[in-house]
Design an enzyme around this catalytic site. Structure first.
Site, PDB file in Angstrom:
ATOM      1  N   ASP A  39      -9.342  10.713   9.222  1.00 37.63           N
ATOM      2  CA  ASP A  39      -9.285  10.161   7.864  1.00 37.63           C
ATOM      3  C   ASP A  39      -9.982   8.802   7.824  1.00 37.63           C
ATOM      4  OD1 ASP A  39      -8.697  10.197   5.172  1.00 37.63           O
ATOM      5  OD2 ASP A  39      -6.721   9.297   5.416  1.00 37.63           O
ATOM      6  N   VAL A  60       3.689   1.228   2.646  1.00 41.06           N
ATOM      7  CA  VAL A  60       3.660   0.124   3.593  1.00 41.06           C
ATOM      8  C   VAL A  60       4.128  -1.131   2.880  1.00 41.06           C
ATOM      9  CG1 VAL A  60       2.208  -1.222   5.152  1.00 41.06           C
ATOM     10  CG2 VAL A  60       1.754   1.207   4.835  1.00 41.06           C
ATOM     11  N   LYS A  70       5.900   0.589   7.827  1.00 41.85           N
ATOM     12  CA  LYS A  70       5.562   1.837   7.144  1.00 41.85           C
ATOM     13  C   LYS A  70       6.795   2.722   7.096  1.00 41.85           C
ATOM     14  CE  LYS A  70       2.059   5.458   6.866  1.00 41.85           C
ATOM     15  NZ  LYS A  70       0.761   5.949   7.381  1.00 41.85           N
ATOM     16  N   GLY A  92       0.537   5.810   0.360  1.00 45.04           N
ATOM     17  CA  GLY A  92      -0.273   6.997   0.602  1.00 45.04           C
ATOM     18  C   GLY A  92       0.462   8.235   0.162  1.00 45.04           C
ATOM     19  N   GLY A  93      -0.011   9.379   0.671  1.00 45.66           N
ATOM     20  CA  GLY A  93       0.573  10.635   0.234  1.00 45.66           C
ATOM     21  C   GLY A  93       1.997  10.840   0.687  1.00 45.66           C
ATOM     22  N   MET A  94       2.395  10.262   1.859  1.00 41.95           N
ATOM     23  CA  MET A  94       3.735  10.542   2.357  1.00 41.95           C
ATOM     24  C   MET A  94       4.582   9.298   2.541  1.00 41.95           C
ATOM     25  SD  MET A  94       3.062  11.371   6.387  1.00 41.95           S
ATOM     26  CE  MET A  94       2.338  10.160   7.493  1.00 41.95           C
ATOM     27  N   GLY A 128       0.822  -1.194   0.000  1.00 45.55           N
ATOM     28  CA  GLY A 128       0.000   0.000   0.000  1.00 45.55           C
ATOM     29  C   GLY A 128       0.852   1.238   0.000  1.00 45.55           C
TER      30      GLY A 128
END
Length: 625
Positions: free
Chosen positions: A211, A101, A118, A96-98, A94
């Site tokens: 979120d 994982v 992460k 995300g924005g920053m 996975g």
């Protein structure tokens, strides 16, 4: 240069302008709008890049992909053959924005339990992102709940990038898991209550997630819910960040699940998570999101969520809408109902009423008008599942009655049969009594003649008082106040007969007892008459609470006129034990006594139990509701 609110507004303006043009023209537009400001150009470019990521992973999990661990996913070149914290990276699961994982397993040891690690992606290690990453790690360390992904360890790589190790959740986003297993509405609500439990636990530790979306709520193969990704979570308290820190989170959230106050950069509270949970449950039950915002520009997203009301869940299931992302198949009524209740009409009936009200309450624009907490939200869902009246719906007589019937269908059926039998028997007894009175009123005593009416009246008093106490949701204090007021009403009732006799408007048909007051001095009647008056006062209390003093006054006046007229028909014609003088004057005097008794009783009830407008009606019914 610091990202002040003024500079952020400029970033936002350029970003929204870039969304209005094609992808190939965006670079030129950004360079033209901010030719001498590398920081603003870089921020806009990062936001545009993040939007592309959001389009692809809006509902994708960060700690599990829903695939078996044997499925391969190529590692980025910079993480190939790397060991971190005693674990070997296997594949990316996975992003995300920053950060991203990765699935990993221990390098050594007997037990090869896989974990999720992460990491911040290279090039994303700005001070603001590093602070956010460390904050997420600290928040996870403070949370220990079976429905929240557990933090195992943390540290920094040899490059100085922070990381943390968590349990690997091999699951699917909650909405996909429910659809694949074809869960009914009730089963989805039971599962969702586990989500509420996890969020409630975080709130108790002053953590707001900020979120919440299906991609951050995974369900494992055995049906266990896991809440993930506290990347933009916030600890509530005096140390919360300033406005600049708050608005800088705008594009880190997922807009379609964000609350109006989040999108407008206002202060965030636990009610923010209540709103996002409402969006998640809305999608879980209907297959749709509250607003049709597929690929809408950010300014339009903010406007719609802040100003427009969501469609009722029971109505939106009949619509066909396009899906977001790369899913080409539209959302149709047939697809939605097939994986829920199996039939569109059955699904619509299931959502109408309670669930419509519950979801629309959670999705209100003003935080103060939503549920006061996640616990209150979950409690209303529990009450709905138990067929108990929910706080989100207007507390009307018919609504409470329908809830009671759904909880106790067998008992209600038996009760109705018994009640009808009693009513038939009661009116038969009264009619037979009338015939007996006509034939023998000169040979029987007055108390013997009126005994059947006393028995019927006793039954009616108990029935009416129990029904009034149940359906008005009166507390014990309110019941006490109504009973005290009922005593005063009884006194006014007896004075009315005595005054009528003194003025010659009422007299007994029995020559030996011309004063009609004597007929009503039977002990049973004197004991139960206050309960009858209390029932009338409980109704006046609810009317005052709903319609104010004017509605209550109108109720009392109409009730007084009704009794004054009814008694002349009942006693003078049906029972033939009292004789009334005709005329408007006696009726007005009678009504005055009754109105005075009711008004005095209502005022006394108010002194004992307080004003009607201050009652919250929040108790669980102690009379079986």
């Amino acid at each position: 240069m610091a990202m002040t609110p003024e500079r952020f507004k400029r970033v936002r303006a350029i970003y929204e302008a870039a969304l209005e043009v094609g992808p190939l023209e965006r670079g030129a537009l950004v360079a033209r709008e901010a030719p001498d400001d590398d920081e603003i150009r870089g921020e806009v470019e990062r936001l545009l890049q993040s939007r592309e990521l959001v389009t692809d992973w809006l509902n994708e999990p960060l700690l599990g992909s829903g695939k078996s661990s044997g499925d391969s996913a190529r590692l980025p070149a910079w993480w190939e053959n790397r060991h971190i914290g005693g674990y070997c990276l296997l594949q990316e699961v996975g992003s995300g924005g920053m950060g991203s994982v990765y699935l990993a397993e221990p390098v050594t040891g007997t037990f090869r339990r896989r974990v999720a690690i992460k990491l911040i992606r290279p090039g994303m290690n700005s001070e603001e992102i590093l602070d956010r990453f460390r904050r997420e790690r600290e928040i996870l360390a403070s949370l220990d709940h079976p429905n929240i992904a557990r933090l195992i360890d943390g540290g920094e790589t040899e490059d100085g990038l922070p990381y943390f190790i968590m349990e690997f959740v091999d699951g699917q986003p909650i909405h996909r898991w429910c659809d694949e297993h074809r869960l009914t509405v009730s089963q989805r609500l039971e599962l969702f209550r586990s989500v509420c439990g996890a969020v409630k636990y975080a709130h108790q530790r002053l953590v707001v997630h900020r979120d919440l979306k299906p991609g951050n709520i995974l369900v494992t193969a055995d049906g266990m819910v896991k809440l993930l990704d506290f990347g933009i979570a916030k600890v509530i308290g005096p140390a919360a960040g300033d406005q600049a820190e708050t608005v800088s989170r705008l594009f880190a959230m997922t807009p379609e699940y964000a609350s109006p106050e989040q999108l407008k950069g206002e202060s965030v509270t636990t009610m923010t998570d209540v709103y996002s949970l409402g969006v998640v449950l809305y999608e879980l039950l209907t297959g749709h999101r509250p607003y049709g915002l597929v690929r809408a520009a950010m300014h339009e997203v903010v406007r719609v969520i802040s100003e427009e009301e969501p469609t009722r869940p029971s109505l939106i299931i009949g619509k066909t809408e396009p899906r977001g992302g790369d899913q080409s198949e539209p959302i149709t009524p047939e697809r939605v109902s097939a994986v829920r209740e199996g039939d569109l009409n059955r699904l619509r009936k299931r959502l109408e009423g309670d669930l419509d009200s519950i979801l629309l309450t959670a999705l209100r624009k003003e935080p103060s008008r939503r549920y006061s907490s996640v616990d209150a939200f979950a409690e209303d869902l529990e009450r709905h599942l138990e067929h108990v009246p929910v706080s989100a719906r207007e507390d009307s007589f018919w609504y409470r009655t329908s809830r009671f019937v759904r909880r106790h269908p067998g008992g209600v059926t038996v009760g109705v049969v018994i009640l009808l039998s009693n009513l038939v028997g009661m009116f038969t007894t009264l009619w037979e009594g009338r015939l007996v009175i006509e034939a023998t009123k000169h040979t029987l005593s007055d108390q013997a003649v009126i005994a059947p009416e006393i028995a019927v009246f006793s039954y009616v008093c108990l029935l009416v008082f129990a029904a009034a106490a149940f359906f008005t949701r009166a507390t014990w204090l309110r019941l006490l106040g109504a009973t005290v007021g009922g005593l005063l009403f009884t006194l006014a009732w007896l004075l009315r007969w005595r005054a009528g006799y003194s003025m010659g408007w009422w007299r007994s048909a029995f020559p030996g007892t011309p004063d009609p007051t004597v007929l009503f001095l039977h002990p049973a009647r004197l004991l139960l008459m206050p309960l009858f008056g209390a029932a009338l006062l409980l109704v006046s209390w609810r009317i005052a609470r709903r319609f104010g003093w004017l509605g209550c006054a109108l109720y009392i006046l109409l009730l007084g006129a009704n009794f004054a007229v009814r008694d002349r028909v009942y006693w003078d014609y049906l029972m033939r034990v009292l004789v009334a003088t005709p005329g408007i004057g006696p009726i007005v005097i009678d009504a005055t006594f009754i109105v005075s008794g009711l008004a005095l009783g209502h005022f006394t009830m108010r002194l004992v139990a307080g004003p009607a407008r201050l009652d919250s009606l929040a108790r669980r019914d102690h009379l079986g509701c």
